[in-house]
Design a protein around this motif. Structure first.
Motif, PDB file in Angstrom:
ATOM      1  N   GLY A   1       0.781  -1.642  -0.075  1.00 51.87           N
ATOM      2  CA  GLY A   1      -0.001   0.177   0.240  1.00 51.87           C
ATOM      3  C   GLY A   1       1.003   0.925  -0.244  1.00 51.87           C
ATOM      4  O   GLY A   1       1.713   1.358  -0.502  1.00 51.87           O
ATOM      5  N   ILE A   2       0.092   2.624   0.325  1.00 54.82           N
ATOM      6  CA  ILE A   2       1.098   3.907   0.611  1.00 54.82           C
ATOM      7  C   ILE A   2       1.443   3.846   1.903  1.00 54.82           C
ATOM      8  O   ILE A   2       0.959   3.458   2.832  1.00 54.82           O
TER       9      ILE A   2
ATOM     10  N   VAL B   1       3.932  10.165  10.879  1.00 56.38           N
ATOM     11  CA  VAL B   1       3.169   9.463  10.658  1.00 56.38           C
ATOM     12  C   VAL B   1       1.825   9.138  10.579  1.00 56.38           C
ATOM     13  O   VAL B   1       0.829   8.831   9.535  1.00 56.38           O
ATOM     14  N   MET B   2       1.406   9.817  11.627  1.00 51.69           N
ATOM     15  CA  MET B   2      -0.362   9.757  11.994  1.00 51.69           C
ATOM     16  C   MET B   2      -0.650  10.490  11.037  1.00 51.69           C
ATOM     17  O   MET B   2      -1.728  10.986  10.916  1.00 51.69           O
ATOM     18  N   LYS B   3      -0.355  11.257  10.530  1.00 51.31           N
ATOM     19  CA  LYS B   3      -0.594  12.548   9.421  1.00 51.31           C
ATOM     20  C   LYS B   3      -1.221  12.023   7.581  1.00 51.31           C
ATOM     21  O   LYS B   3      -2.161  12.909   8.199  1.00 51.31           O
ATOM     22  N   ASP B   4      -1.087  10.529   7.456  1.00 55.28           N
ATOM     23  CA  ASP B   4      -1.225  10.080   6.623  1.00 55.28           C
ATOM     24  C   ASP B   4      -1.818   9.115   6.834  1.00 55.28           C
ATOM     25  O   ASP B   4      -2.157   8.132   5.486  1.00 55.28           O
ATOM     26  N   LYS B   5      -2.775   8.185   7.997  1.00 59.40           N
ATOM     27  CA  LYS B   5      -3.291   7.324   8.115  1.00 59.40           C
ATOM     28  C   LYS B   5      -3.861   6.632   7.780  1.00 59.40           C
ATOM     29  O   LYS B   5      -4.682   5.890   7.353  1.00 59.40           O
ATOM     30  N   MET B   6      -4.894   7.989   7.203  1.00 62.37           N
ATOM     31  CA  MET B   6      -6.104   7.464   6.069  1.00 62.37           C
ATOM     32  C   MET B   6      -5.476   6.363   4.623  1.00 62.37           C
ATOM     33  O   MET B   6      -6.344   6.079   3.805  1.00 62.37           O
ATOM     34  N   PHE B   7      -4.277   7.114   4.999  1.00 64.35           N
ATOM     35  CA  PHE B   7      -3.890   6.660   2.913  1.00 64.35           C
ATOM     36  C   PHE B   7      -3.810   5.387   3.500  1.00 64.35           C
ATOM     37  O   PHE B   7      -3.711   4.613   2.395  1.00 64.35           O
ATOM     38  N   TYR B   8      -3.255   4.810   4.785  1.00 61.72           N
ATOM     39  CA  TYR B   8      -2.888   3.971   5.185  1.00 61.72           C
ATOM     40  C   TYR B   8      -4.092   2.951   5.365  1.00 61.72           C
ATOM     41  O   TYR B   8      -4.102   1.721   4.740  1.00 61.72           O
ATOM     42  N   ASP B   9      -5.292   3.235   5.831  1.00 63.43           N
ATOM     43  CA  ASP B   9      -6.211   2.465   5.804  1.00 63.43           C
ATOM     44  C   ASP B   9      -6.999   1.854   5.063  1.00 63.43           C
ATOM     45  O   ASP B   9      -7.452   1.056   4.318  1.00 63.43           O
TER      46      ASP B   9
ATOM     47  N   SER C   1      -5.542   1.701   2.000  1.00 64.18           N
ATOM     48  CA  SER C   1      -4.509   0.829   0.841  1.00 64.18           C
ATOM     49  C   SER C   1      -3.735  -0.071   1.489  1.00 64.18           C
ATOM     50  O   SER C   1      -3.168  -0.910   0.605  1.00 64.18           O
ATOM     51  N   GLY C   2      -3.988  -0.056   2.407  1.00 61.49           N
ATOM     52  CA  GLY C   2      -3.183  -1.042   2.802  1.00 61.49           C
ATOM     53  C   GLY C   2      -1.789  -0.851   3.158  1.00 61.49           C
ATOM     54  O   GLY C   2      -1.224  -2.007   3.205  1.00 61.49           O
ATOM     55  N   GLY C   3      -1.487   0.014   4.004  1.00 58.41           N
ATOM     56  CA  GLY C   3      -0.501   1.095   3.973  1.00 58.41           C
ATOM     57  C   GLY C   3       0.478   0.974   5.283  1.00 58.41           C
ATOM     58  O   GLY C   3      -0.265   0.782   6.416  1.00 58.41           O
ATOM     59  N   GLY C   4       1.548   1.604   5.586  1.00 62.99           N
ATOM     60  CA  GLY C   4       1.787   1.917   6.661  1.00 62.99           C
ATOM     61  C   GLY C   4       2.700   2.529   6.842  1.00 62.99           C
ATOM     62  O   GLY C   4       3.627   3.471   6.051  1.00 62.99           O
TER      63      GLY C   4
ATOM     64  N   GLY D   1      -2.541   0.540  15.250  1.00 61.00           N
ATOM     65  CA  GLY D   1      -3.394  -0.097  14.371  1.00 61.00           C
ATOM     66  C   GLY D   1      -3.035   0.502  12.888  1.00 61.00           C
ATOM     67  O   GLY D   1      -2.943   0.316  11.521  1.00 61.00           O
ATOM     68  N   ILE D   2      -1.627   1.026  12.908  1.00 60.49           N
ATOM     69  CA  ILE D   2      -1.382   1.292  11.434  1.00 60.49           C
ATOM     70  C   ILE D   2       0.166  -0.269  11.400  1.00 60.49           C
ATOM     71  O   ILE D   2       1.179  -0.786  12.051  1.00 60.49           O
ATOM     72  N   SER D   3       0.052  -0.643  10.093  1.00 63.92           N
ATOM     73  CA  SER D   3       0.840  -1.555   9.646  1.00 63.92           C
ATOM     74  C   SER D   3       2.178  -1.546   9.594  1.00 63.92           C
ATOM     75  O   SER D   3       2.793   0.008   9.077  1.00 63.92           O
ATOM     76  N   LEU D   4       3.493  -2.318  10.072  1.00 61.56           N
ATOM     77  CA  LEU D   4       4.443  -1.654   9.685  1.00 61.56           C
ATOM     78  C   LEU D   4       5.518  -2.721   9.168  1.00 61.56           C
ATOM     79  O   LEU D   4       5.225  -3.532   9.051  1.00 61.56           O
TER      80      LEU D   4
END
Length: 299
Positions: free
Chosen positions: A19-20, A113-121, A123-126, A152-155
């Protein structure tokens, strides 16, 4: 709260895990790969980068820095005298100087990192921690990973595998994906290319595989360096023998970015070559495919 030396936080990355992703680049690496794309990451401490083509030899930095002189109209830096105070950066009108590396707390980096959490959520990114070598700032990396996991962020971490077994165990317990480099299978050749043999590295990789960790094998392939037919035969033998113990393998073609960076750091790149050509990448892919290895190519 742990502090670390960070030299870049790059957002919207698409090739460093699923993901992103936001990639956090850490300073410090115990290896000295002759082709390194990020030579600014070698030392853990901040470093000064100077881009000569931007310099107008105006002399403003000389007023605040005793490590600098102008010889025949060209600025010279005595890097042994440089204390990395940053005054040259502030005084330069042309942005020719840059301090690479900033001390940050894990909480400060996590806030970015948290500023882009919506993109992780979506796209499956992190978060991907890279460098340099994340295990070289082990406590900082683990604290940052832990903060991201709690949110809840992918590592993921990109690693050369040189760190302690304890570091990799703790990272695996957090659910980290390992982007694990195999630079060369042969230990003697590995030492020639990187400054260290790979016995400890391969032991860490085996340990992660035995634990069932999520692993993506990365293969930095460098023309006329670690890409001979025997080199690739050894890689394919290892990959075939361990099928099912890693997710997939990915070729990381050599590019020339490290050459220009070395010049800005006042050093000369050890390995000089054009970026890997389409023909070289095609040859590598064909060799892997002929040994029944389905390979991906990093962009």
């Amino acid at each position: 709260m742990e502090t670390g030396i960070v030299f870049n936080i790059q957002k919207f990355c698409l090739h460093d895990g699923d993901g992103i992703r936001t990639c956090v680049f850490l300073k410090g690496c115990p290896l000295r790969c002759i082709w390194c794309h990020n030579p600014e990451s070698f030392e853990k401490a901040p470093t000064i980068s100077f881009e000569n083509r931007k310099c107008s030899s105006c002399g403003r930095c000389l007023a605040v820095c005793s490590a600098r002189t102008i010889e025949n109209g060209t600025l010279k830096i005595d890097r042994e005298k440089c204390v990395k105070c940053g005054k040259c950066v502030k005084n330069c009108l042309n942005d020719a100087n840059e301090i690479i590396g900033k001390e940050m707390t894990a909480s400060e980096v996590f806030g970015e990192v948290m500023k882009d959490k919506m993109f992780y959520d979506t796209s499956g990114g992190g978060l991907t921690v890279t460098g340099g070598e994340p295990s070289h700032q082990a406590d900082f990396t683990l604290e940052l990973l832990s903060l991201a996991k709690d949110a809840g962020i992918s590592l993921a971490i990109e690693t050369c595998g040189i760190g302690s077994k304890d570091f990799y165990e703790k990272a695996a317990d957090l659910g980290t994906t390992f982007l694990f480099d195999i630079k060369c299978v042969d230990p003697v050749r590995h030492k020639q290319l990187t400054g260290a043999d790979n016995s400890h590295i391969m032991s860490n990789l085996k340990h992660l595989m035995d634990r069932g960790a999520d692993i993506i094998i990365r293969l930095p392939l460098v023309p006329d360096c670690n890409d001979s037919d025997p080199d690739i035969a050894k890689l394919t033998e290892f990959l075939n023998r361990n099928k099912g113990r890693y997710r997939y393998a990915e070729i990381m073609p050599y590019h020339t970015l490290g050459i220009g960076k070395s010049e800005k750091l006042g050093t000369t790149a050890t390995y000089i070559h054009d970026s890997a050509s389409d023909e070289e990448i095609s040859r590598w892919t064909s060799l892997f495919n002929s040994h029944d290895i389905d390979i991906k190519i990093s962009k």
